[in-house]
Design an enzyme around this catalytic site. Structure first.
Site, PDB file in Angstrom:
ATOM      1  N   ARG A 112       0.826  -1.205   0.000  1.00 48.93           N
ATOM      2  CA  ARG A 112       0.000   0.000   0.000  1.00 48.93           C
ATOM      3  C   ARG A 112       0.859   1.254   0.000  1.00 48.93           C
ATOM      4  NH1 ARG A 112      -4.722  -2.244   4.174  1.00 48.93           N
ATOM      5  NH2 ARG A 112      -5.922  -3.282   2.534  1.00 48.93           N
ATOM      6  N   TYR A 145      -6.268  -1.302  -6.783  1.00 47.04           N
ATOM      7  CA  TYR A 145      -5.628  -2.508  -6.241  1.00 47.04           C
ATOM      8  C   TYR A 145      -4.967  -2.264  -4.890  1.00 47.04           C
ATOM      9  CZ  TYR A 145      -1.360  -1.184  -9.044  1.00 47.04           C
ATOM     10  OH  TYR A 145      -0.289  -0.574  -9.643  1.00 47.04           O
ATOM     11  N   GLU A 146      -4.641  -3.357  -4.235  1.00 46.13           N
ATOM     12  CA  GLU A 146      -4.175  -3.370  -2.835  1.00 46.13           C
ATOM     13  C   GLU A 146      -5.208  -2.767  -1.893  1.00 46.13           C
ATOM     14  OE1 GLU A 146      -1.853  -5.252  -2.476  1.00 46.13           O
ATOM     15  OE2 GLU A 146      -1.060  -5.262  -4.502  1.00 46.13           O
ATOM     16  N   GLY A 147      -6.476  -2.931  -2.233  1.00 44.15           N
ATOM     17  CA  GLY A 147      -7.572  -2.360  -1.459  1.00 44.15           C
ATOM     18  C   GLY A 147      -7.986  -1.042  -2.063  1.00 44.15           C
TER      19      GLY A 147
END
Length: 596
Positions: A295, A439-441
């Site tokens: 993140r 992406y990555e949340g």
């Protein structure tokens, strides 16, 4: 065309003038590192990224990756660039020395990552995913796994991937179905299908080490029943070289909006041999080690895009002739003035400029604190650093990627019709940067993480690392003539942030949907206040130096002008953010589900 010169002067300012780089050199792990070494490393990194990676960015986008018979081929030039990347030691820059890394601060590594992402975001994903996998393996892998895999991954001979997502579940990993069956020899057989796996298959490294989330037969339901497994593409022989092909196959690559030179894969695991990483059913713990590292890395992607968008737009605005200045011709010898003279173009350029420079300052602050959290000698010092990094990780990921995408769009707008076509390359920046908000949340998930997980623990202790320095700066500089009205503006915005924090805490305890409704606006609010604090500190450093004649005078004057623009044109957004948070969830949740 995409225009980029490594922003080394600004990086030096951030490291040694705005922040105190000696804070790191006092740590035992970095006792042999100084500002001169950092500057030299970044200069060399700037040469590699601008001379090797940037020329491959547009061609890689046009060519993309190809899948044939389970084999992915990256675009022309990528294999050679990756070989140069590894041979120069960039893959080992911030990795631990005990496994062959150079052990330099993550702060320097993140600035290198910014340059990589600015020049070729697709390329950066390959070593970036390896870095995330190494974090989990280093923290939770057995000594045997670390000794076998980390040296090869650090050298770049082997790469890594993170296999989390499945077709029926994205963020809700508790729904995953991939299974792992224990074997008598202590290994596991992993079976299942994963999608959206960046760098899941490619031709850059001789082996790919997949970290796979899966469920054991006796696992409890939900996320409490997830374990993490290391599954190599090729099973290592006794001498450490790649041997037999494991039961993992790339069944497809996604046809995407952007980052086309990055292989985003669908992977099938069919009785693939794997090894448990960490304890059974504790895979989420190890997964978050990867995710938090990624993140922060994704946030830096947004920063890199903001910088290259700004530089490309400036180059075009200085060359493109159109119309005359509203104040009269500025370049009467030319048939028209360059568009850089027009106020609305200046608005866009200055917005991109403060996005990039502000995020660089904030990113370096978080990176330095991350280095302290990893290597600080004092337990309290490490804990306080961990609290701050925990708070700011979702902010860096979401705010930086939002601003990077905004900057890419502003670059297209600056180019006008020429920005919308592929010839100049700025439309690629829009397409490439869009995924970083997902992406990555997704950024909405980052906001929920901030208000739901990062604010409540220990009575809001995570906030101290941000709130206390801002409050102290305001108190110390209320009468500082160098800052003018900036301290007043910072105090007003900080007050709104404090009020919003209290309201979210109070309402959220009674109704979690209230916190959810405020989350995205709150994340942007805390991000803008953080940037305002750093811009005020920038002015405090730059004003005295701006009076000294010399080659740096224009640099410091530019810093002051950028800070003024931020306070005049960007920081006022905090008032509207506070009003939206104050309004609560009522109008947002008023319609019944079937009314949409």
């Amino acid at each position: 065309m995409q225009t980029y010169t490594p922003p080394l002067r600004d990086m030096k300012f951030v490291l040694t003038e705005l922040h105190d780089f000696s804070r790191l050199t006092t740590l035992e792990a970095f006792s042999e590192v100084d500002a001169d070494l950092a500057e030299t490393v970044l200069e060399e990194g700037g040469k590699f990224t601008s001379e090797v990676l940037l020329p491959l960015n547009a061609s890689g986008d046009r060519e993309g990756c190809r899948l044939e018979n389970g084999v992915v081929t990256t675009p022309k030039g990528f294999r050679e660039a990756y070989r140069q990347f590894c041979e120069a030691g960039w893959s080992a820059l911030s990795a631990p020395p005990e496994f062959g890394g150079q052990g330099l601060p993550e702060t320097i590594g993140m600035m290198l990552s910014e340059m990589i992402c600015a020049t070729n975001l697709s390329f950066g994903l390959y070593p970036g995913l390896t870095g995330g996998a190494m974090v989990a393996l280093r923290k939770y892998g057995s000594d045997e796994l670390k000794a076998l895999y980390l040296p090869k991954m650090i050298s770049g001979e082997w790469s890594g991937s993170m296999c989390l997502t499945e077709a029926h579940c994205g963020t809700d990993l508790g729904l995953l179905r991939t299974k792992a069956v224990p074997q008598e020899d202590g290994t596991y057989r992993v079976s299942g299908a994963k999608i959206f796996i960046s760098a899941g298959e490619h031709d850059l490294s001789e082996n790919i080490i997949h970290l796979v989330l899966a469920r054991l037969a006796d696992a409890p339901a939900g996320i409490k029943g997830i374990s993490l497994f290391l599954v190599p593409k090729y099973l290592p022989r006794e001498d450490g070289t790649p041997g037999e092909r494991n039961g993992v196959l790339c069944t497809g690559i996604e046809h995407k909006m952007g980052i086309k030179a990055s292989a985003t894969c669908q992977l099938a695991f069919d009785d693939a041999k794997g090894w448990l990483v960490g304890a059974p059913h504790k895979g989420m713990q190890a997964m978050f080690a990867m995710m938090n590292a990624e993140r922060l890395g994704v946030g830096i992607q947004g920063l890199g895009i903001a910088e290259v968008s700004y530089q490309s737009a400036v180059a075009y605005a200085k060359e493109r002739l159109q119309g005359r200045s509203l104040a009269g011709a500025k370049y009467p010898a030319l048939p028209a003035d360059p568009i850089v003279v027009h106020p609305d173009v200046r608005r866009m350029l200055m917005t991109m400029r403060v996005n990039a420079e502000g995020c660089r300052a904030l990113g370096a602050w978080v990176a330095m604190t991350l280095d302290v959290a990893e290597h600080g000698a004092d337990e309290r010092q490490r804990r306080d650093a961990e609290d701050f990094v925990a708070l700011m990780t979702p902010v860096v990921k979401a705010l930086f990627t939002d601003l990077g995408f905004e900057s890419a769009n502003l670059a297209v707008q600056t180019y006008g019709g020429h920005g919308y076509i592929a010839d100049h390359g700025v439309e690629q920046l829009v397409r490439d940067s869009r995924i970083a908000m997902i992406y990555e949340g997704t950024n909405g998930i980052q906001a929920l993480d901030l208000v739901g997980r990062k604010l409540p623990p220990h009575m809001g202790r995570n906030l101290r690392g941000l709130f206390h320095p801002i409050a102290a700066f305001i108190a110390e500089n209320k009468e500082n003539p160098l800052l003018g009205e900036m301290v007043t503006g910072l105090e007003r915005a900080f007050g709104a942030l404090q009020l919003a924090t209290g309201q979210i805490a109070e309402r959220g305890m009674k109704d979690p949907e209230e916190a959810g409704a405020a989350a995205t606006d709150y994340l942007r609010l805390i991000g803008l206040v953080s940037l305002a604090y750093l811009w005020a500190r920038t002015v405090a450093v730059a004003v005295p130096k701006s009076f000294a004649a010399g080659p740096d005078q224009a640099f410091y004057s530019g810093k002051i002008a950028s800070a003024r623009f931020f306070y005049d044109r960007v920081l006022p957004e905090t008032a509207s953010l506070y009003l939206k948070i104050k309004a609560g969830k009522a109008s947002m949740m008023a319609l019944a589900d079937d009314a949409f």
